[in-house]
Scaffold this motif. Structure first.
Motif, PDB file in Angstrom:
ATOM      1  N   TRP A  55      45.882  46.117  25.583  1.00 51.24           N
ATOM      2  CA  TRP A  55      44.521  45.985  26.082  1.00 51.24           C
ATOM      3  C   TRP A  55      44.444  46.573  27.484  1.00 51.24           C
ATOM      4  O   TRP A  55      45.429  46.562  28.226  1.00 51.24           O
ATOM      5  CB  TRP A  55      44.106  44.505  26.145  1.00 51.24           C
ATOM      6  N   LEU A  56      43.272  47.055  27.836  1.00 56.25           N
ATOM      7  CA  LEU A  56      43.032  47.597  29.171  1.00 56.25           C
ATOM      8  C   LEU A  56      41.853  46.873  29.801  1.00 56.25           C
ATOM      9  O   LEU A  56      40.791  46.748  29.186  1.00 56.25           O
ATOM     10  CB  LEU A  56      42.738  49.098  29.084  1.00 56.25           C
ATOM     11  N   VAL A  84      50.876  48.207  34.973  1.00 53.03           N
ATOM     12  CA  VAL A  84      51.179  48.134  33.536  1.00 53.03           C
ATOM     13  C   VAL A  84      52.109  46.954  33.341  1.00 53.03           C
ATOM     14  O   VAL A  84      53.230  46.939  33.850  1.00 53.03           O
ATOM     15  CB  VAL A  84      51.842  49.431  33.024  1.00 53.03           C
ATOM     16  N   ARG A  85      51.652  45.943  32.616  1.00 54.25           N
ATOM     17  CA  ARG A  85      52.420  44.697  32.501  1.00 54.25           C
ATOM     18  C   ARG A  85      52.416  44.191  31.061  1.00 54.25           C
ATOM     19  O   ARG A  85      51.650  44.680  30.236  1.00 54.25           O
ATOM     20  CB  ARG A  85      51.847  43.644  33.442  1.00 54.25           C
ATOM     21  N   PRO A  86      53.248  43.213  30.740  1.00 51.20           N
ATOM     22  CA  PRO A  86      53.299  42.695  29.368  1.00 51.20           C
ATOM     23  C   PRO A  86      52.003  41.991  28.971  1.00 51.20           C
ATOM     24  O   PRO A  86      51.341  41.345  29.788  1.00 51.20           O
ATOM     25  CB  PRO A  86      54.460  41.704  29.396  1.00 51.20           C
ATOM     26  N   PHE A  87      51.647  42.133  27.707  1.00 46.59           N
ATOM     27  CA  PHE A  87      50.511  41.424  27.129  1.00 46.59           C
ATOM     28  C   PHE A  87      50.986  40.059  26.648  1.00 46.59           C
ATOM     29  O   PHE A  87      51.947  39.956  25.879  1.00 46.59           O
ATOM     30  CB  PHE A  87      49.938  42.231  25.965  1.00 46.59           C
ATOM     31  N   LEU A  88      50.319  39.009  27.086  1.00 46.54           N
ATOM     32  CA  LEU A  88      50.741  37.636  26.786  1.00 46.54           C
ATOM     33  C   LEU A  88      49.843  36.973  25.752  1.00 46.54           C
ATOM     34  O   LEU A  88      49.683  35.748  25.741  1.00 46.54           O
ATOM     35  CB  LEU A  88      50.777  36.814  28.076  1.00 46.54           C
ATOM     36  N   GLY A  89      49.254  37.767  24.873  1.00 50.21           N
ATOM     37  CA  GLY A  89      48.419  37.221  23.818  1.00 50.21           C
ATOM     38  C   GLY A  89      46.958  37.100  24.252  1.00 50.21           C
ATOM     39  O   GLY A  89      46.607  37.280  25.429  1.00 50.21           O
ATOM     40  N   ARG A  91      45.134  34.478  24.521  1.00 51.91           N
ATOM     41  CA  ARG A  91      44.948  33.424  25.515  1.00 51.91           C
ATOM     42  C   ARG A  91      45.338  33.919  26.901  1.00 51.91           C
ATOM     43  O   ARG A  91      44.664  33.606  27.886  1.00 51.91           O
ATOM     44  CB  ARG A  91      45.761  32.190  25.132  1.00 51.91           C
ATOM     45  N   GLY A  92      46.408  34.715  26.979  1.00 55.59           N
ATOM     46  CA  GLY A  92      46.794  35.281  28.264  1.00 55.59           C
ATOM     47  C   GLY A  92      45.741  36.239  28.793  1.00 55.59           C
ATOM     48  O   GLY A  92      45.470  36.278  30.000  1.00 55.59           O
ATOM     49  N   LEU A  93      45.116  37.022  27.899  1.00 53.41           N
ATOM     50  CA  LEU A  93      44.027  37.904  28.305  1.00 53.41           C
ATOM     51  C   LEU A  93      42.855  37.098  28.831  1.00 53.41           C
ATOM     52  O   LEU A  93      42.254  37.430  29.873  1.00 53.41           O
ATOM     53  CB  LEU A  93      43.592  38.761  27.112  1.00 53.41           C
TER      54      LEU A  93
END
Length: 404
Positions: A55-56, A84-89, A91-93
């Motif tokens: 996602w961006l 640029v970092r890890p996507f945490l799902g 809920r994280g978004l």
């Protein structure tokens, strides 16, 4: 060791990404949107230079943040973005958006035209106060106008047709099937650097990049939103070449999608062993005349629906040939469409599409006609809109290519 840097793939220049981001941010500001969230892979590539599963987040001001599920190392190597970092799902978004915007009522851009409903409902449940505004049209509008760097990719995609059409001429023989001839054209296109994929924004749209059809085939009913039909290999094969043999005097339409570094071309020409029927020659000449008239109207500032209205009236007044713009229910309601990283981009030369042409837009225009008894006629050509008008991307004869 970075595998990406060792392999040295062609990357999108950082200046391109910066300019695109600035244009998109200006659109967000004009719409009163504090930020937009993007998940569509092609839009991700357009704005980041990489195509991850991720996602961006693009704020109206400030630097974008790319959240990547896979592959993080590849995204960091290919994209010039700093964050640029890890996507945490999901809920994280949602947590990241709460940090940026709080939990009060606010408008947020989201690519609703392509986002799966289940994903949207999840976001909506996590952020019930947010008002989600479709930002898809905003990015489609900025993607419609290509930079000089993008236009060069289109030009290189168009040059792939020179070897491909030569392969068709060299192998056009009586008894050869559509499938056999198509496979030779496909091999030529791949050797020229075609990626093999054709991308669409519209969900569920599928198309093989090479369609070679003769006789009744191009008049066969199709679910694809284009004028060229195909019975293909079986009902689930989509519009692909079938096993119909090529016969003397029956034209063969080669409608092929080129691609260089993700950017498409869409060009068609007609080939024939010996002379085709006179009626079909007249239909082909009609399509060439229609193309000239469309070219004359494709000027910066001209609304697309105005072009469509004028050409439709002219075609009816002239007595359009049978199967003009598609036989029977295959008839389409457009004369041309934008192309870019996807084949169904803005603008569209169709009724009701009021967007005006601008320099930098790239379009495919396809006046064609179809006779079940005689075969196909017509052609397709790609153009870039300049200040002076349309510039063809390929120099190749428009006449029916006759093979003795």
């Amino acid at each position: 060791m970075s595998v990406v840097s060792e392999l040295n793939p062609p990357l999108v220049p950082p200046a391109e990404i910066a300019a695109r981001t600035a244009r998109f941010q200006a659109r967000l500001s004009a719409q009163g949107l504090p930020l937009a969230v993007i998940s569509h892979p092609v839009d991700l590539y357009y704005l980041t230079g990489t195509m991850p599963d991720g996602w961006l987040i693009v704020p109206a001001a400030g630097r974008p943040e790319l959240l990547v599920r896979k592959s993080l190392s590849r995204a960091r190597s290919e994209s010039p973005l700093d964050d640029v970092r890890p996507f945490l799902g999901i809920r994280g978004l949602a947590d990241e958006l709460l940090v940026r915007l709080g939990d009060g009522a606010t408008n947020v851009g989201l690519d609703l035209d392509v986002l799966p409903a289940a994903t949207f409902l999840r976001l909506q449940a996590l952020l019930p106060a947010y008002r989600w505004i479709d930002s898809g049209p905003l990015i489609r509008q900025i993607r419609a106008v290509k930079s000089a760097w993008e236009v060069e990719r289109h030009r290189r995609a168009a040059r792939q047709y020179l070897a491909t059409f030569q392969a068709i001429r060299d192998n056009l023989r009586e008894g050869t099937t559509e499938l056999e001839l198509s496979s030779l054209a496909e091999a030529a296109m791949r050797r020229e650097g075609h990626q093999g994929l054709v991308r669409f924004r519209r969900s569920g749209m599928e198309l093989w990049f090479c369609l070679v059809g003769t006789g009744l085939g191009p008049s066969y009913p199709t679910a694809f939103d284009g004028p060229v039909g195909s019975d293909g290999l079986h009902p689930a094969s989509g519009p692909v070449a079938g096993r119909r043999p090529i016969r003397r005097g029956v034209p063969v339409m080669a409608d092929i999608v080129g691609n260089h570094e993700g950017y498409h071309a869409d060009i068609a020409r007609l080939f024939c062993l010996g002379e085709p029927p006179d009626e079909l020659k007249r239909a082909h000449d009609f399509c060439r005349t229609a193309l000239r008239r469309i070219e004359n109207l494709m000027r910066p500032g001209t609304p697309c629906d105005e072009i469509h209205r004028e050409i439709s009236a002219w075609a009816k007044a002239q007595g359009e040939p049978e199967g003009f713009m598609g036989y029977g229910e295959n008839r389409v309601k457009f004369f041309g469409h934008g192309i870019g990283l996807e084949l169904d981009e803005y603008p569209i030369i169709a009724g009701g599409f009021t967007l005006a042409l601008e320099p930098g837009m790239v379009l495919a225009v396809e006046p064609k006609a179809f006779y079940p008894e005689l075969g196909p006629a017509g052609l397709e050509m790609c153009y870039v809109i300049t200040e002076q008008g349309p510039e063809p991307l390929l120099d190749y004869p428009e006449e029916i290519q006759l093979v003795p």
